[in-house]
Design an enzyme around this catalytic site. Structure first.
Site, PDB file in Angstrom:
ATOM      1  N   LYS A  30      -0.700   4.728   4.485  1.00 43.19           N
ATOM      2  CA  LYS A  30      -1.439   3.914   5.534  1.00 43.19           C
ATOM      3  C   LYS A  30      -1.043   3.731   6.776  1.00 43.19           C
ATOM      4  CE  LYS A  30      -3.595  -0.808   4.971  1.00 43.19           C
ATOM      5  NZ  LYS A  30      -5.112  -0.334   5.163  1.00 43.19           N
ATOM      6  N   HIS A  85       0.820  -1.256  -0.097  1.00 42.92           N
ATOM      7  CA  HIS A  85      -0.086  -0.136  -0.131  1.00 42.92           C
ATOM      8  C   HIS A  85       0.806   1.388   0.076  1.00 42.92           C
ATOM      9  CE1 HIS A  85      -3.114  -2.908   1.247  1.00 42.92           C
ATOM     10  NE2 HIS A  85      -3.971  -2.091   0.685  1.00 42.92           N
TER      11      HIS A  85
END
EC number: 1.17.1.8
Lengths: 267, 267, 267, 267
Positions: free
Chosen positions: A160, A156
């Protein structure tokens, strides 16, 4: 000829809601008949800045909306609290709900299941509308029967906060249901740098990559003597959820009971 | 026309040694003139079970071998101890050594460097003969100037004991030389399962996958806004080292000094 | 302390132009001093809908702009025609141009090279500002010296009209410069379905994938006995070009000659 | 406790056969009771050079072998001609066959199906024993229901003669069964270099990479708005078939009918 499905939607101005309106507009046999929104009572969708040009009335009062609008399906893309109330109203009015949330409590789910049964009205609650992610999890569970050794890598963007991702943890849990706990790797393996072998869930290793340039990606890797089998899901934007919403709307028309998770709509 | 290179090899019966003999046999301008082995003194290579049909004498005594054989290049694929003694003998006899080991001490390396200078004889010592791996590390170092955010994933069979691999640790160190230490990821990121974010070397994250079905693979992933750049090296067998040995043999003929690492032979 | 660089930009309302304004705004040592636009003469950038809040005058007349504005660097993100005229004006005014186009003719490039020399003013013309793509091509060229067997796979969204992509063709050409033409694959290989082995450029095979869900990705795969080396570049949005523009602006300040291609600014 | 399965095997000296003997030896509840071979009548398996140390008699006459040996399962790893005769004999003797071939004709398959029914004896015929490849094809067929846009990339060593591979063609056919023919890509897309878009099977594009360093790999890529789903199978050696053979042996014990393809043994 496919019959037209009349749709009512709550949360039209949210990111998911706006995307869903575009999807409805582009789908020939979908027809928007009304929206529930916290603002803009009495307006038409097309009057609101940033929304697609669809002519359907907006209500701020949910009860009034369900009273006045005659819909086949009700899509809720708001939040668990409003969503729960809207869903009960929809079932009471025999309008089939399609709800995208993982936020309902066990108690709420039980109540909605019972209400669906009593009303003989189909309902789909989906914690994840990305069909690709749902298939990835399903295939992983199937593969684990034949390939008990497995690791997960999820990638990601670096904004995040939590690692591993919810999808990775969920995938590991689904795999565990099939193959049980299992020690993987060499019994004497040693981390010369702590954390190298990743996080562990019942023997399944999870590795979380966080780098700018990534959006959201997961790969589940199965290995056995002489071969590996890898299932990879990559998602680049919110549009990836819309095929799942569309699928749920079409499927909810064919059922008269409670379904949790898109995977339970798939053959 | 390419001139023939006469080669002497120590360790013909080891896995790497046998592979090297095959490579020599298949290379038109390479010619095996003798071997050093712990056994089989007086035999020819082709008399030994499992070795290629090459006609070259075997000596168990290294001094005698260097005395009798007239070679251009000496390849050592034994172990650091024997290798060190052989290498000195080779340099003293003005035979250019190509040595595949990461096991020499700093002191030994200094001594060999000095001996090479005094004897004006080229020598190549390579801790890694896999040209692909060497290029992967080199490209990683170059990319790090422009992409300071980077993570490493290495995948090996599940009989490997240590994690991370030596190549991964080395790659991280090379990257660090260029970009320095750097905190990556979100400042408030949190591991909800310990180890998810991998091992850390100066801010660079390393993830080690261990599964049956893998042999040896590493990928170095660089990310920045809107793009990722990935360099992947995959090796499936010992043959992967032979192009590096061949390259070193050809290059050592063109130098008269000490070189450590194949990367320093590349333009 | 880093010295501030004063920048003038042509094409502020194009997609790339707007992205560049955001980059300038976020870069502490960059300072926007003026824009050339086909509209909005006399306005300030911040007055225009959709542009970042930067206070800098807009001119529709390029000559007037270069007359009035005192800049260090001129960025052109318009089109080859306007760009060519702007670039000449910039050089005549001793403002260093950074130009993002692959559309100049050989004749135009020669003229600009000569003007740059005469004016002793640095200039960077870059057909590709994605640093990752530039590195991918550079590494591919370096790898081809040691790995002559190579294929290219490029993946784009299914709205792209031409196959293969310009980047893939360019990469093949750069590889060919290093390794020459070379027949790859088995001499007797046979396509049982036409096109399976892809397009061919001097023996290098190129495969073009076109699917919804992809944005832009290319991977260059090198293989030899027992190993493969793969270089992959993935770009998900226009932001990926901005690190290249920024890099070019910083580098053009250090040179007084003509440079074509970001790769020639890299060490 | 798992009951022991007594196994008879034809073709012990072939590559697959020898691998299967090793698998039998390593599997606690498998027991080799005899072999059919073209040579070595009267010998024991362990007497033959290169075979595992298993004590079981070898017969060159198949009828005699089935007469004398009392087995539960018969594995044939010879060729379609011998295999067909062996299989009939096995069924007639109520020994369950596990046959690895794609070479039987439709007529032969019909005959064996009928014989299996008449004898009420289970039989498994598998054109592919690599469980990972079978799962890849199965998942691809399932995914195609939700992701109609798909391309296949297969990568093999450069000694492979035909392109695309049989597995790729088979995968495309399985996908087509589910989604039908479908034109993919932009209606106006254009190959500026012929072959760039690969081979076409009912709209599905297949790309064949042939490079030294690869063994056998296939990836099936599904794309839709905002997401891609990829299923990859990689096989590095013959060992990859053995888990499939083992699985088939265990499963054939539980059935009394004809099954074609491992996928039809999976739940």
């Amino acid at each position: 000829m496919i019959e037209t499905i009349n749709i009512m939607l709550a949360g039209p101005r949210g990111k998911m809601g706006t995307e869903a309106l575009s999807m409805i507009k582009e789908t020939e046999h979908f027809n928007l008949v009304g929206c529930i929104d916290r603002k803009h009572n009495g307006n038409s969708v097309q009057d609101i800045d940033g929304l697609p040009t669809l002519d359907a009335p907006i209500y701020t009062d949910a009860e009034e909306a369900f009273d006045r609008i005659n819909a086949d399906v009700f899509i809720d893309l708001t939040n668990p609290d409003s969503g729960y109330n809207h869903t009960k109203l929809a079932l009471l009015n025999h309008i089939r709900p399609v709800i995208g949330t993982s936020g309902f409590s066990e108690g709420q789910l039980d109540e909605l299941r019972e209400l669906s049964t009593n009303q003989q009205t189909g309902i789909v609650i989906a914690p994840n509308f990305a069909i690709g992610a749902v298939l990835m999890m399903r295939f992983s569970q199937m593969a684990a029967k034949y390939f008990p050794n497995v690791e997960i890598i999820e990638k990601h963007h670096d904004q995040k906060l939590d690692a591993p991702s919810g999808t990775a943890a969920k995938t590991a849990q689904l795999i565990k249901e099939v193959r049980g706990s299992k020690r993987q790797g060499h019994p004497n393996e040693k981390e010369t740098l702590e954390g190298a072998r990743g996080a562990e869930v019942d023997g399944i290793r999870i590795h979380s990559v966080r780098l700018p340039g990534f959006i959201a990606e997961q790969e589940v890797i199965f290995g056995q003597g002489g071969q590996t089998l890898t299932i990879n899901h990559h998602s680049s934007n919110r549009q990836s959820f819309m095929s799942g919403v569309k699928f749920a709307v079409e499927q909810v028309m064919t059922i008269d009971h409670f379904v949790y998770g898109l995977e339970n709509l798939m053959e």
